[in-house]
Scaffold this motif. Structure first.
Motif, mmCIF file in Angstrom:
data_model
loop_
_atom_site.group_PDB
_atom_site.id
_atom_site.type_symbol
_atom_site.label_atom_id
_atom_site.label_comp_id
_atom_site.label_asym_id
_atom_site.label_seq_id
_atom_site.Cartn_x
_atom_site.Cartn_y
_atom_site.Cartn_z
ATOM 1 N N THR A 34 0.848 -1.204 0.000
ATOM 2 C CA THR A 34 0.000 0.000 0.000
ATOM 3 C C THR A 34 0.882 1.252 0.000
ATOM 4 O O THR A 34 0.698 2.160 -0.825
ATOM 5 N N GLU A 53 9.648 3.126 6.518
ATOM 6 C CA GLU A 53 9.222 1.768 6.864
ATOM 7 C C GLU A 53 10.004 1.332 8.102
ATOM 8 O O GLU A 53 11.234 1.420 8.121
ATOM 9 N N LYS A 54 9.280 0.845 9.117
ATOM 10 C CA LYS A 54 9.975 0.557 10.382
ATOM 11 C C LYS A 54 10.820 -0.716 10.324
ATOM 12 O O LYS A 54 11.712 -0.906 11.142
ATOM 13 N N THR A 61 2.540 -7.929 6.067
ATOM 14 C CA THR A 61 1.423 -8.605 5.366
ATOM 15 C C THR A 61 1.744 -8.827 3.886
ATOM 16 O O THR A 61 1.339 -9.840 3.310
ATOM 17 N N SER A 62 2.461 -7.881 3.298
ATOM 18 C CA SER A 62 2.744 -7.988 1.857
ATOM 19 C C SER A 62 3.655 -9.160 1.520
ATOM 20 O O SER A 62 3.761 -9.546 0.356
ATOM 21 N N THR A 65 1.344 -13.224 1.612
ATOM 22 C CA THR A 65 0.196 -13.499 0.742
ATOM 23 C C THR A 65 0.248 -14.914 0.165
ATOM 24 O O THR A 65 1.249 -15.620 0.286
ATOM 25 N N SER A 66 -0.828 -15.271 -0.503
ATOM 26 C CA SER A 66 -0.885 -16.555 -1.212
ATOM 27 C C SER A 66 -0.231 -16.434 -2.587
ATOM 28 O O SER A 66 -0.369 -17.322 -3.420
ATOM 29 N N MET A 68 -1.041 -14.552 -5.052
ATOM 30 C CA MET A 68 -1.988 -14.494 -6.165
ATOM 31 C C MET A 68 -2.347 -13.053 -6.505
ATOM 32 O O MET A 68 -2.465 -12.210 -5.631
ATOM 33 N N MET A 207 8.160 5.459 12.550
ATOM 34 C CA MET A 207 7.426 6.650 12.987
ATOM 35 C C MET A 207 7.064 6.465 14.459
ATOM 36 O O MET A 207 6.494 5.452 14.843
ATOM 37 N N GLY A 393 -8.094 -3.859 2.061
ATOM 38 C CA GLY A 393 -7.676 -4.048 0.677
ATOM 39 C C GLY A 393 -6.943 -5.354 0.421
ATOM 40 O O GLY A 393 -6.783 -6.192 1.307
ATOM 41 N N PHE A 395 -3.572 -7.089 -2.060
ATOM 42 C CA PHE A 395 -2.355 -6.767 -2.811
ATOM 43 C C PHE A 395 -2.766 -6.365 -4.239
ATOM 44 O O PHE A 395 -2.293 -5.378 -4.789
ATOM 45 N N THR A 396 -3.680 -7.165 -4.802
ATOM 46 C CA THR A 396 -4.094 -6.979 -6.197
ATOM 47 C C THR A 396 -4.645 -5.583 -6.469
ATOM 48 O O THR A 396 -4.440 -5.038 -7.557
HETATM 49 C C1 LIG Z 1 -2.665 -14.898 4.592
HETATM 50 C C2 LIG Z 1 -2.877 -13.800 3.603
HETATM 51 C C3 LIG Z 1 -2.969 -14.102 2.257
HETATM 52 C C4 LIG Z 1 -3.178 -13.085 1.344
HETATM 53 N N1 LIG Z 1 -3.178 -13.396 0.018
HETATM 54 C C5 LIG Z 1 -3.384 -12.440 -0.891
HETATM 55 C C6 LIG Z 1 -3.318 -12.753 -2.267
HETATM 56 O O1 LIG Z 1 -3.012 -13.875 -2.658
HETATM 57 N N2 LIG Z 1 -3.574 -11.767 -3.153
HETATM 58 C C7 LIG Z 1 -3.895 -10.499 -2.753
HETATM 59 O O2 LIG Z 1 -4.175 -9.681 -3.621
HETATM 60 N N3 LIG Z 1 -3.911 -10.154 -1.452
HETATM 61 C C8 LIG Z 1 -3.649 -11.086 -0.513
HETATM 62 N N4 LIG Z 1 -3.626 -10.769 0.811
HETATM 63 C C9 LIG Z 1 -3.852 -9.375 1.208
HETATM 64 C C10 LIG Z 1 -2.566 -8.551 1.099
HETATM 65 O O3 LIG Z 1 -1.505 -9.247 1.683
HETATM 66 C C11 LIG Z 1 -2.722 -7.214 1.806
HETATM 67 O O4 LIG Z 1 -3.832 -6.542 1.289
HETATM 68 C C12 LIG Z 1 -1.519 -6.300 1.593
HETATM 69 O O5 LIG Z 1 -0.312 -6.978 1.749
HETATM 70 C C13 LIG Z 1 -1.584 -5.162 2.582
HETATM 71 O O6 LIG Z 1 -0.448 -4.379 2.412
HETATM 72 P P1 LIG Z 1 -0.149 -3.160 3.347
HETATM 73 O O7 LIG Z 1 0.959 -2.405 2.752
HETATM 74 O O8 LIG Z 1 -1.410 -2.417 3.615
HETATM 75 O O9 LIG Z 1 0.271 -3.812 4.740
HETATM 76 P P2 LIG Z 1 1.712 -4.359 5.182
HETATM 77 O O10 LIG Z 1 2.354 -5.136 4.121
HETATM 78 O O11 LIG Z 1 1.531 -4.996 6.505
HETATM 79 O O12 LIG Z 1 2.554 -3.027 5.338
HETATM 80 C C14 LIG Z 1 2.409 -2.137 6.420
HETATM 81 C C15 LIG Z 1 3.810 -1.687 6.792
HETATM 82 O O13 LIG Z 1 3.741 -0.627 7.724
HETATM 83 C C16 LIG Z 1 4.910 -0.719 8.529
HETATM 84 N N5 LIG Z 1 4.693 0.063 9.737
HETATM 85 C C17 LIG Z 1 3.817 -0.187 10.736
HETATM 86 N N6 LIG Z 1 3.936 0.737 11.708
HETATM 87 C C18 LIG Z 1 4.920 1.606 11.305
HETATM 88 C C19 LIG Z 1 5.524 2.757 11.887
HETATM 89 N N7 LIG Z 1 5.163 3.205 13.099
HETATM 90 N N8 LIG Z 1 6.517 3.387 11.197
HETATM 91 C C20 LIG Z 1 6.932 2.933 9.976
HETATM 92 N N9 LIG Z 1 6.389 1.835 9.398
HETATM 93 C C21 LIG Z 1 5.399 1.181 10.040
HETATM 94 C C22 LIG Z 1 5.027 -2.213 8.786
HETATM 95 O O14 LIG Z 1 6.329 -2.600 9.201
HETATM 96 C C23 LIG Z 1 4.615 -2.807 7.447
HETATM 97 O O15 LIG Z 1 5.730 -3.137 6.628
HETATM 98 C C24 LIG Z 1 -3.361 -11.754 1.777
HETATM 99 C C25 LIG Z 1 -3.246 -11.451 3.133
HETATM 100 C C26 LIG Z 1 -2.980 -12.465 4.038
HETATM 101 C C27 LIG Z 1 -2.790 -12.123 5.484
#
Ligand SMILES: Cc1cc2nc3c(=O)[nH]c(=O)nc-3n(C[C@H](O)[C@H](O)[C@H](O)COP(=O)(O)OP(=O)(O)OC[C@H]3O[C@@H](n4cnc5c(N)ncnc54)[C@H](O)[C@@H]3O)c2cc1C
Length: 558
Positions: A34, A53-54, A61-62, A65-66, A68, A207, A393, A395-396
């Motif tokens: 995201t 990024e911490k 979470t990123s 994922t599976s 996909m 942060m 949300g 990943f896709t």
């Molecule tokens: C089991 C599983 C399977 C999935 N499979 C799929 C799939 O196959 N296809 C798909 O499209 N989606 C899938 N998803 C959903 C997808 O993984 C998420 O929607 C996506 O990764 C979310 O990304 P994000 O950047 O919001 O969160 P994150 O990847 O968690 O990123 C948030 C970041 O913020 C950082 N952060 C937090 N606090 C602070 C701070 N104070 N200061 C600085 N940085 C900070 C964290 O370290 C982290 O790296 C899946 C999710 C799960 C759990």
């Protein structure tokens, strides 16, 4: 960002180490997909962007994922047609802009007599899925065309998947969706693209609080206080607008602005995957478990990736880890639905990983039924200006989410609107018209490697593959392959010199796939760690700490 003539490509530098106090238009908290897509979208539309990024980019979470890039067939059963259509559209966009990462793969969804959703309803669902992906073959790379789904008899399904349970099997659907070669490197490609448009990025930068100006009614966010975790220094970063992209930590970040701990509650759902050392199917096999949830087995680098779970997680996301209990629950569910008598055993597991889905819906009793939609909210309702939070949300759908978030940012910043280019422009390192031709060309060029190894590296590095091999040419020792996929020591040097890798897990789990299939063996780990120590100037104590940390991550819970 710097140009290095030796490697002829971008070198990512942690901006925080030379930050002089300038004001950014936008500060992005979080370097998951995201934050990465938002930083790219903002920078490519002319904003001065900083991303912090911490931990490491794409490490939460990123990375869980599976793998996909999909429409989400199962969201049809909750009538989330908008989400499915948006996801299918974004699947096509990502296939276009990231051709080395996103590839069509065949799925086989097996239908059993007592399934929660009957075979007939599954066929209707497939028709809808086709309908919502009517433009799926409007792609630049014609080698990626996806055929229409097919309904199969039980005999044909059993022939294609000999390990499927035969009892109660009434048929199957064979259809195509997309897989991501490496969600970690795809996240990095968005970050590199942001950097190529001038964004300033830094991993290991946490942060800790907001810089706030208060007047009678509102608090106005003017930046963030961070800690550079690599040298323990505290720094204030100035910005006109902050976007909270902290994923499962989003509520904790928000608490720091509202100064009320526990005021902003985000629902989190745990999802785990296991990887086993055997390839059990040539197709992605999917079906329902006896409790009506879906599961899948994905052929992955000659192993099998099995997922996933969906269970509410209560607690601090920093303390989350995969447990034996949840692995056993997943194994039991899968073993009662697949295997044709031969069960997957705990000892077959070579690696496990898990993550927390941030969910925006609080009402559903079972998190499995919670929506995967996203929300972009300004914090004016909390009396705070200059802060946007993005939650939920997939990943896709993150690129589209980023487009909307930056539209909102531009409105708030009151700057002229510049159109988005992210739907059509190749990501940095992905400028490849026809991936099949590209691979054939590289296989000829690097004939000393096995063709499948060149293909694997072409997927990982796109058109940076030549820069990678330049390192190997300079020092032939770096050419040594470390696994069946042709991964090599040159990647370690490349990761450290150009991709901001700072720790052994950054190298083993995210810049490369060396440890994504479990423990690569003591010898490989030792070689990589020693090279990392040389490149990053680690003393023997630091080297041991890094090795211990890696061993801890690779341990299967007992
Ligand atoms: C089991 C599983 C399977 C999935 N499979 C799929 C799939 O196959 N296809 C798909 O499209 N989606 C899938 N998803 C959903 C997808 O993984 C998420 O929607 C996506 O990764 C979310 O990304 P994000 O950047 O919001 O969160 P994150 O990847 O968690 O990123 C948030 C970041 O913020 C950082 N952060 C937090 N606090 C602070 C701070 N104070 N200061 C600085 N940085 C900070 C964290 O370290 C982290 O790296 C899946 C999710 C799960 C759990």
């Amino acid at each position: 960002m710097e140009q290095d003539t030796k490697y002829q490509q971008f070198i990512m530098k942690r901006f925080i180490e030379s930050y002089k106090g300038e004001e950014f238009d936008l500060i992005v908290i979080g370097g998951g997909i995201t934050g990465a897509t938002i930083a790219y979208e903002g920078a490519s539309r002319g904003l001065a962007v900083a991303l912090i990024e911490k931990s490491d980019f794409g490490s939460a979470t990123s990375a869980a994922t599976s793998k996909m890039i999909h429409g989400g067939l199962r969201y049809l059963s909750t009538f989330e047609f908008g989400l499915v259509r948006e996801s299918l559209r974004e699947r096509r966009v990502l296939t276009n802009i990231a051709p080395n990462f996103v590839h069509p793969v065949p799925f086989l969804f097996a239908n059993y007599k007592n399934d929660r959703v009957s075979a007939l309803k599954m066929n209707v669902g497939m028709l809808l899925y086709e309908l919502f992906s009517y433009d799926k073959n409007r792609i630049k790379d014609k080698s990626k065309k996806m055929p229409c789904f097919k309904t199969l008899s039980s005999e044909k399904a059993a022939e294609l998947i000999p390990n499927a349970n035969k009892k109660g099997l009434v048929g199957a659907q064979l259809y195509y969706d997309c897989a991501s070669h490496s969600p970690e490197r795809l996240t990095l490609a968005f970050i590199k693209s942001a950097v190529s448009y001038g964004a300033s990025v830094a991993n290991y930068t946490q942060m800790e609080g907001f810089i706030v100006e208060e007047n009678l009614k509102t608090k106005i966010v003017k930046g963030v206080n961070v800690i550079d975790k690599l040298n323990n220094s505290k720094i204030d970063i100035n910005g006109k607008l902050v976007i909270n992209c902290a994923g499962p930590w989003a509520d904790l970040v928000l608490d720091k602005a509202t100064l009320k701990q526990g005021n902003n509650v985000l629902r989190r759902s745990e999802g785990i995957h296991i990887i086993t050392n055997k390839l059990v199917s040539d197709y992605i096999f999917s079906g329902f478990t006896p409790t009506g949830k879906h599961f899948f087995l994905v052929p992955y680098r000659n192993h099998t990736l099995i997922g996933t779970t969906d269970k509410e997680f209560i607690g601090n996301p920093d303390e989350y880890k995969v447990t034996r209990k949840v692995i056993e629950e997943l194994l039991n569910e899968v073993n009662s639905s697949f295997g044709n008598g031969s069960k997957i055993k705990y000892e077959d597991i070579v690696y496990t990983y898990g993550g927390l889905r941030p969910l925006v819906e609080g009402q559903t009793e079972d998190v499995y039924n919670s929506s995967r939609k996203y929300e972009i909210t300004g914090e004016k309702k909390n009396g705070i200006e200059g802060l946007i939070t993005v939650e939920g949300g997939k990943f896709t759908t993150s690129r589209r989410l980023a487009e909307k978030a930056i539209d909102k940012a531009i409105r708030i910043l009151k700057i002229p609107k510049k159109p988005s280019i992210s739907e059509n422009e190749y990501l940095k390192t992905c400028e490849i018209d026809n991936f099949r031709d590209f691979v054939l060309k590289k296989q000829k060029q690097y004939a000393d490697l096995l063709p499948q190894q060149v293909e694997y590296l072409a997927k990982s590095y796109g058109n940076e593959i030549d820069a990678l091999f330049e390192i190997a040419r300079e020092n032939p020792a770096y050419k040594e392959t470390l696994n069946a996929d042709g991964e090599n020591l040159a990647q370690v040097v490349f990761a450290i010199k150009t991709e901001m890798a700072k720790t052994l897990p950054d190298i083993m789990l995210r810049r490369t796939g060396l440890a994504q299939l479990g423990h690569p063996g003591k010898e490989v780990l030792f070689k990589v760690a020693n090279l990392a120590a040389k490149e990053l100037n680690w003393d023997s104590r630091k080297l041991n700490t890094e090795m211990e940390e890696m061993e801890k991550i690779l341990k299967i819970p007992n």
